[in-house]
Design an enzyme around this catalytic site. Structure first.
Site, PDB file in Angstrom:
ATOM      1  N   ALA A 183       2.933  -0.615   4.913  1.00 37.01           N
ATOM      2  CA  ALA A 183       2.422  -0.610   6.289  1.00 37.01           C
ATOM      3  C   ALA A 183       1.895  -1.980   6.733  1.00 37.01           C
ATOM      4  O   ALA A 183       1.829  -2.261   7.938  1.00 37.01           O
ATOM      5  CB  ALA A 183       1.329   0.448   6.423  1.00 37.01           C
ATOM      6  N   ARG A 190      12.949   4.408  12.853  1.00 35.83           N
ATOM      7  CA  ARG A 190      11.742   5.231  12.800  1.00 35.83           C
ATOM      8  C   ARG A 190      10.843   4.976  14.019  1.00 35.83           C
ATOM      9  O   ARG A 190      11.331   4.565  15.058  1.00 35.83           O
ATOM     10  CB  ARG A 190      11.044   4.986  11.457  1.00 35.83           C
ATOM     11  CG  ARG A 190      11.950   5.340  10.278  1.00 35.83           C
ATOM     12  CD  ARG A 190      11.268   5.135   8.941  1.00 35.83           C
ATOM     13  NE  ARG A 190      10.118   6.024   8.793  1.00 35.83           N
ATOM     14  CZ  ARG A 190       9.200   5.879   7.838  1.00 35.83           C
ATOM     15  NH1 ARG A 190       9.298   4.903   6.945  1.00 35.83           N
ATOM     16  NH2 ARG A 190       8.178   6.721   7.784  1.00 35.83           N
ATOM     17  N   PRO A 214       0.802  -1.224   0.000  1.00 35.09           N
ATOM     18  CA  PRO A 214       0.000   0.000   0.000  1.00 35.09           C
ATOM     19  C   PRO A 214       0.833   1.272   0.000  1.00 35.09           C
ATOM     20  O   PRO A 214       1.888   1.334   0.635  1.00 35.09           O
ATOM     21  CB  PRO A 214      -0.816  -0.112   1.294  1.00 35.09           C
ATOM     22  CG  PRO A 214      -0.071  -1.061   2.150  1.00 35.09           C
ATOM     23  CD  PRO A 214       0.596  -2.028   1.211  1.00 35.09           C
ATOM     24  N   ASN A 270       7.854  -5.506  -0.796  1.00 36.53           N
ATOM     25  CA  ASN A 270       7.819  -4.389   0.149  1.00 36.53           C
ATOM     26  C   ASN A 270       6.364  -4.313   0.614  1.00 36.53           C
ATOM     27  O   ASN A 270       5.511  -3.789  -0.100  1.00 36.53           O
ATOM     28  CB  ASN A 270       8.245  -3.081  -0.523  1.00 36.53           C
ATOM     29  CG  ASN A 270       8.249  -1.925   0.473  1.00 36.53           C
ATOM     30  OD1 ASN A 270       7.711  -2.055   1.576  1.00 36.53           O
ATOM     31  ND2 ASN A 270       8.841  -0.806   0.096  1.00 36.53           N
ATOM     32  N   HIS A 285      12.561  -2.761   2.423  1.00 40.17           N
ATOM     33  CA  HIS A 285      12.020  -1.446   2.777  1.00 40.17           C
ATOM     34  C   HIS A 285      12.959  -0.376   2.263  1.00 40.17           C
ATOM     35  O   HIS A 285      14.184  -0.500   2.393  1.00 40.17           O
ATOM     36  CB  HIS A 285      11.879  -1.307   4.294  1.00 40.17           C
ATOM     37  CG  HIS A 285      10.961  -2.322   4.870  1.00 40.17           C
ATOM     38  ND1 HIS A 285       9.595  -2.235   4.756  1.00 40.17           N
ATOM     39  CD2 HIS A 285      11.212  -3.479   5.522  1.00 40.17           C
ATOM     40  CE1 HIS A 285       9.043  -3.303   5.331  1.00 40.17           C
ATOM     41  NE2 HIS A 285      10.006  -4.070   5.795  1.00 40.17           N
TER      42      HIS A 285
HETATM   43  C1  DQA Z   1       8.126   1.066   4.004  1.00 43.35           C
HETATM   44  C2  DQA Z   1       8.176   1.299   5.519  1.00 43.35           C
HETATM   45  C3  DQA Z   1       6.795   1.118   6.123  1.00 43.35           C
HETATM   46  O1  DQA Z   1       6.843   1.345   7.525  1.00 43.35           O
HETATM   47  C4  DQA Z   1       5.826   2.110   5.517  1.00 43.35           C
HETATM   48  O2  DQA Z   1       4.532   1.918   6.037  1.00 43.35           O
HETATM   49  C5  DQA Z   1       5.817   2.065   4.035  1.00 43.35           C
HETATM   50  C6  DQA Z   1       7.085   1.938   3.329  1.00 43.35           C
HETATM   51  C7  DQA Z   1       9.492   1.359   3.333  1.00 43.35           C
HETATM   52  O3  DQA Z   1       9.652   0.960   2.177  1.00 43.35           O
HETATM   53  O4  DQA Z   1      10.358   2.000   3.930  1.00 43.35           O
HETATM   54  O5  DQA Z   1       4.785   2.218   3.399  1.00 43.35           O
HETATM   55  O6  DQA Z   1       7.823  -0.293   3.760  1.00 43.35           O
END
Ligand code: DQA
Length: 148
Positions: free
Chosen positions: A76, A106, A9, A73, A99
């Site tokens: 969330a 974070r 997403p 990936n 990611h």
């Molecule tokens: C993410 C990290 C996740 O926490 C976030 O919700 C994303 C992107 C990243 O690629 O760094 O949508 O997966």
């Protein structure tokens, strides 16, 4: 060798979405660079993006008969989805979790992944390069261990 790359997403918003965290490249640009990289590695890649958990689950189920491994990936859903974890487990496919950002640097809620425990490996924090590292790692693994 056939690899599926799944973007979860909000990754359709790359380029516009929080560029200080996720960079300036669009998903289309990333996918086309990944296609070129896959060609150099001598493997086939296909892509799937969805904002819906159920669609991602169905795509992983479907990949069992069509692909040798997955780079995902999960966005969330990384931090919430038992359903995606279960789909990965039942697929039996090697899956690399990637990611763009370093999730461990974070917010606390991003530091729990439902996916890592069933992944072959995890790459986090190298920007868009995380996808390239994940793909190379998976291809090397499949070359060493066979495509089953
Ligand atoms: C993410 C990290 C996740 O926490 C976030 O919700 C994303 C992107 C990243 O690629 O760094 O949508 O997966």
């Amino acid at each position: 060798m056939k690899i599926l790359i799944i973007h979860g997403p909000n990754l359709n918003m790359l380029g516009k979405r929080e560029p200080d965290i996720y960079g300036a490249d669009t998903l289309e640009e990333i996918n086309s660079s990944l296609t070129a990289h896959a060609k150099e590695l001598g493997v086939d890649v296909s892509f799937f993006q969805s904002n819906s958990e159920g669609e991602i689950v169905s795509t992983i189920q479907d990949a069992m008969s069509k692909h040798d491994g997955i780079v995902i990936n999960p966005g969330a859903y990384t931090h919430t989805s038992v359903a995606i974890r279960d789909a990965i487990l039942s697929s039996g496919l090697p899956v690399v979790e990637v990611h763009i950002s370093n999730v461990y640097k974070r917010e606390d809620f991003r530091q729990r992944s439902f996916i890592s425990g069933v992944a072959l490996g995890v790459i986090s924090g190298f920007g868009v390069n995380s996808y390239f590292l994940g793909l190379s790692g998976l291809v090397e693994y499949l070359s060493d261990h066979g495509t089953g």
